[in-house]
Design a protein around this motif. Structure first.
Motif, PDB file in Angstrom:
ATOM      1  N   UNK A  86      10.007  16.588  -0.647  1.00  0.00           N
ATOM      2  CA  UNK A  86      10.290  15.451  -0.495  1.00  0.00           C
ATOM      3  C   UNK A  86      11.334  14.685  -0.577  1.00  0.00           C
ATOM      4  N   UNK A  87      11.677  15.522  -1.781  1.00  0.00           N
ATOM      5  CA  UNK A  87      13.383  14.982  -2.127  1.00  0.00           C
ATOM      6  C   UNK A  87      14.373  16.150  -1.294  1.00  0.00           C
ATOM      7  N   UNK A  98      21.574   9.942  -4.362  1.00  0.00           N
ATOM      8  CA  UNK A  98      21.276   9.230  -3.218  1.00  0.00           C
ATOM      9  C   UNK A  98      22.505   8.232  -3.335  1.00  0.00           C
ATOM     10  N   UNK A 103       5.097  12.108   4.230  1.00  0.00           N
ATOM     11  CA  UNK A 103       5.037  11.590   3.107  1.00  0.00           C
ATOM     12  C   UNK A 103       4.617  10.518   2.341  1.00  0.00           C
ATOM     13  N   UNK A 104       5.308   9.565   3.014  1.00  0.00           N
ATOM     14  CA  UNK A 104       5.060   8.122   3.665  1.00  0.00           C
ATOM     15  C   UNK A 104       4.091   7.714   3.637  1.00  0.00           C
ATOM     16  N   UNK A 112      -3.065   5.370  -1.182  1.00  0.00           N
ATOM     17  CA  UNK A 112      -3.485   4.417  -2.154  1.00  0.00           C
ATOM     18  C   UNK A 112      -4.794   4.149  -1.106  1.00  0.00           C
ATOM     19  N   UNK A 117      -0.704   6.160  -6.514  1.00  0.00           N
ATOM     20  CA  UNK A 117       0.633   6.296  -6.109  1.00  0.00           C
ATOM     21  C   UNK A 117       1.186   5.862  -7.064  1.00  0.00           C
ATOM     22  N   UNK A 130       1.216   8.821   0.891  1.00  0.00           N
ATOM     23  CA  UNK A 130       1.313   7.609   0.382  1.00  0.00           C
ATOM     24  C   UNK A 130       0.486   7.089  -0.109  1.00  0.00           C
ATOM     25  N   UNK A 131       0.237   5.909   1.549  1.00  0.00           N
ATOM     26  CA  UNK A 131      -0.819   5.102   1.716  1.00  0.00           C
ATOM     27  C   UNK A 131      -1.589   5.180   1.960  1.00  0.00           C
ATOM     28  N   UNK A 140       1.141  -1.623  -0.058  1.00  0.00           N
ATOM     29  CA  UNK A 140       0.198   0.114  -0.052  1.00  0.00           C
ATOM     30  C   UNK A 140       0.984   0.948  -0.167  1.00  0.00           C
ATOM     31  N   UNK A 170       2.261   9.968  -7.755  1.00  0.00           N
ATOM     32  CA  UNK A 170       2.409  10.641  -6.392  1.00  0.00           C
ATOM     33  C   UNK A 170       3.747  10.679  -6.297  1.00  0.00           C
ATOM     34  N   UNK A 171       4.687   8.972  -6.673  1.00  0.00           N
ATOM     35  CA  UNK A 171       5.643   8.248  -6.409  1.00  0.00           C
ATOM     36  C   UNK A 171       6.509   9.658  -7.316  1.00  0.00           C
ATOM     37  N   UNK A 172       6.233   9.373  -8.661  1.00  0.00           N
ATOM     38  CA  UNK A 172       6.711   9.672  -9.835  1.00  0.00           C
ATOM     39  C   UNK A 172       7.095  11.442  -9.821  1.00  0.00           C
ATOM     40  N   UNK A 183       7.737  12.805  -7.921  1.00  0.00           N
ATOM     41  CA  UNK A 183       9.367  12.936  -6.587  1.00  0.00           C
ATOM     42  C   UNK A 183      10.723  13.064  -7.702  1.00  0.00           C
ATOM     43  N   UNK A 184      10.447  12.485  -8.720  1.00  0.00           N
ATOM     44  CA  UNK A 184      11.251  12.823  -9.490  1.00  0.00           C
ATOM     45  C   UNK A 184      11.019  13.060 -10.769  1.00  0.00           C
ATOM     46  N   UNK A 212      -2.941   2.005  -7.555  1.00  0.00           N
ATOM     47  CA  UNK A 212      -1.637   1.917  -8.023  1.00  0.00           C
ATOM     48  C   UNK A 212      -1.634   2.750  -9.070  1.00  0.00           C
TER      49      UNK A 212
END
Lengths: 304, 323
Positions: free
Chosen positions: B272-273, A248, B287-288, B295, B250, B291-292, A149, B253-255, B257-258, B247
């Motif tokens: 976040x970075x 990193x 942030x984690x 989701x 999530x 993310x959850x 999750x 949201x995660x991408x 960052x990049x 999915x």
């Protein structure tokens, strides 16, 4: 069969990632069959060659380039790609091709560590869950659900925060973030194998539980997990290079595919080769691994 | 009868969501607590140029932030605050984590929303054309595109787009968040892996649906190819595709960052970075958990809407569980 394989879909997403067990006795792996299989798939051959080249570059970079990846000729800086420098040179006059070749070692190492961690930890969790069952299984699989999750990159970032920077740290972070997928597939496989007749037979003829596990369950459950591991190699290359791109990974002078590309970011306007060419190598490697994984995942068994 | 069954279904899903969220909080707490040092040391060394922080001051700071308590006490303490919506203060800035995230969220939501729209449009369109076309080569080319989309590194795609469209053709600004034109390149970059996933899932379920008996019935009754494809197959095929929406959220949201780092856009991704860079544990944890939360909320919404779209689920009393 309408099962047109959709390439690259993570196995955990597909309901049943289990490739049909081939009637092994009927179709042996003969050189003839392998040859015909490969001749009909030039893309696959190219992928295998590319991955082999990357592996060789990681262990013996000297075979590909004689130039130093860390020391450059400052007078030669920002040379466009040409005969002397295949991928051009960077702001310090270092040969970019040489840096990519030498970077393969760190990137490959990180990838293997990541997949190794995911494979061993996830595989063990799945094995225990599937073999022991009852509340142990419930507990493990609930934890796995929770791991799923949290977006993988966020989980990796949290781990990097905790572990610190570096190639190995990043690799472990990426590996732990993909433990859940392995645990799921391994458990599903163990559950499938555990009820098989030959396992019952072994049990009833008095084989101890560890004998059943090692001689019957594990060898027969491992196939799909290995397929997942090849798919995961591609995902891990991407994840590791993303974290390295964010800064990193290995500290700057050391070349890693991710930080090579991020170093070229400052010269997008005048030196396109600094980002584009290392990125092409990275993308090509990921594509090649995905292609090979697809061949292993059912295509080989289905071909005749 | 139906009402109470639905009510039980909703309640059970709500309870599951809360449990997953709690567990995600616990996992992130455990991960971040494994750090060898503690945030106080990081803060002290960041705040003062000289290394002249004596042990007494450190201990005082630790006591103030509660880092001298045993882990369990700290965990229960933090969990209690988290339950009331307080995720602690950022170590780097001293501002509450929730405020920091809330402030950084709007530009990221904008970006993710634009990317999601693009991804569904392009990915869905690709899957439809690929399964509709009778030309073998076109099908094969289209079906291989998603595999390409998930294989190219997001950050590299972004940089190449900047190089070509910003530096050479000067069509879009390369960096920053000024106006809609600066949203185009980041949104396209972010949409590629997501769109590829949409295309893969939809193509697969469309191909399955086209083999179903009801499609043959529709064909036999004389419905046109396009009609069968769009109103029969697509309708049923998009249901399984719904299950990956959580999915996708999530992943977006995660991408981010990049993508936000590549385009120097302000937003949650860059926050976040930065938080990882300065070992800002409370902020990273925030942030984690976010993310959850995303989701879980998206999956909850899908689970609640699903029975309305597919009546068989509640009638059969079956449980839907999402991967």
């Amino acid at each position: 069969m309408t099962d047109v394989l959709v390439p690259g879909l993570p196995a955990t997403l597909v309901e049943a990632p289990l490739p049909a067990a081939a009637p092994a006795a009927a179709r042996r792996t003969t050189p003839r069959r392998l040859g015909r299989f490969l001749v009909r798939r030039p893309g696959l051959v190219l992928s295998v060659v590319l991955v082999l080249l990357v592996v060789v570059a990681a262990f013996a970079p000297g075979l590909f380039t004689a130039q130093d990846p860390l020391v450059g000729e400052p007078a030669d800086n920002f040379a466009a790609p040409g005969a002397a420098h295949w991928f051009g040179t960077d702001e310090l006059g270092r040969d970019v091709f040489s840096r990519v070749v030498h970077g393969a070692a760190l990137s490959l190492k990180a990838t293997l560590v990541a997949v190794g961690v995911a494979f061993v930890v996830g595989g063990l969790l799945g094995l225990v869950a599937g073999f022991v069952g009852r509340w142990v299984e419930d507990l493990i699989m609930r934890v796995v659900d929770v791991l799923l999750s949290i977006p993988a990159l966020f989980l990796s970032l949290a781990l990097v925060t905790a572990l610190g920077y570096g190639t190995v740290e990043v690799a472990v972070a990426v590996g732990v973030a993909s433990v859940a997928g392995f645990a799921r597939v391994m458990r599903a496989e163990v559950l499938r194998v555990r009820t098989a007749v030959y396992v019952e037979a072994a049990r009833s003829s008095g084989v101890r539980w560890y004998g059943v596990l090692a001689r019957h369950v594990l060898p027969n459950a491992l196939g799909p997990v290995l397929v997942l591991a090849t798919l995961e190699l591609a995902t891990a290359v991407l994840a590791v290079s993303s974290l390295s791109f964010l800064g990193y990974g290995a500290a700057p002078p050391a070349p890693e595919w991710g930080n090579l590309i991020s170093a070229g970011r400052n010269y997008l306007g005048n030196a396109w080769w600094l980002t584009t060419l290392p990125g092409l190598v990275l993308a090509g490697t990921v594509l090649a691994i995905n292609r090979i994984a697809r061949a292993l995942d059912g295509e080989w068994a289905a071909a005749r | 009868m139906g009402g109470s069954a639905t009510g039980r279904y909703v309640l059970r899903r709500l309870a599951q969501a809360v449990v997953v969220l709690w567990a995600a909080y616990t996992v992130s707490f455990l991960v971040l607590d494994a750090l060898p040092g503690d945030p106080v040391t990081a803060m002290a060394s960041a705040g003062m140029d000289s290394g002249a922080v004596d042990q007494e001051q450190l201990d005082q700071l630790r006591a103030e932030y509660g880092y001298d308590d045993p882990m369990l006490v700290r965990y229960l303490d933090h969990l209690g605050s988290a339950a009331t919506g307080d995720l602690g203060d950022s170590v780097a800035t001293g501002r509450p984590v929730v405020d920091t995230i809330a402030q950084a969220l709007p530009p990221t939501l904008q970006l993710a929303g634009a990317a999601l729209a693009l991804a569904v449009l392009l990915g869905g369109g690709l899957a439809l054309v690929a399964t509709y076309s009778r030309r073998r080569w076109l099908r094969q080319v289209l079906l291989s595109l998603p595999g390409l989309g998930v294989s190219v590194p997001t950050f590299w795609v972004g940089l190449v787009l900047v190089q070509v469209l910003s530096f050479q053709l000067r069509l879009f600004p390369a960096f920053g968040n000024s106006g809609p034109s600066s949203l185009v390149l980041p949104a396209v970059t972010l949409a590629i892996p997501t769109g590829a996933l949409v295309a893969q899932v939809l193509a697969k379920s469309l191909l399955t649906a086209l083999d179903e008996p009801y499609v043959q019935t529709a064909r036999a009754k004389g419905a046109g190819r396009a009609r069968v494809h769009l109103s029969h197959a697509l309708r049923n095929a998009s249901l399984p595709a719904l299950t990956v929406v959580g999915l996708l959220a999530g992943q977006l949201l995660a991408n981010s960052v990049v993508v936000e780092t590549v385009f120097s856009r302000d937003g949650l991704g860059r926050v976040t970075a930065g938080a990882v860079g300065s070992q800002d544990l409370p902020l990273v944890q925030g942030v984690v958990v976010l993310g959850a939360l995303v989701f879980v909320l998206v999956n909850l919404a899908v689970d609640l809407v699903y029975p309305l779209l597919d009546r068989r689920i509640v009638v059969a009393g079956g449980r839907r569980s999402l991967a």
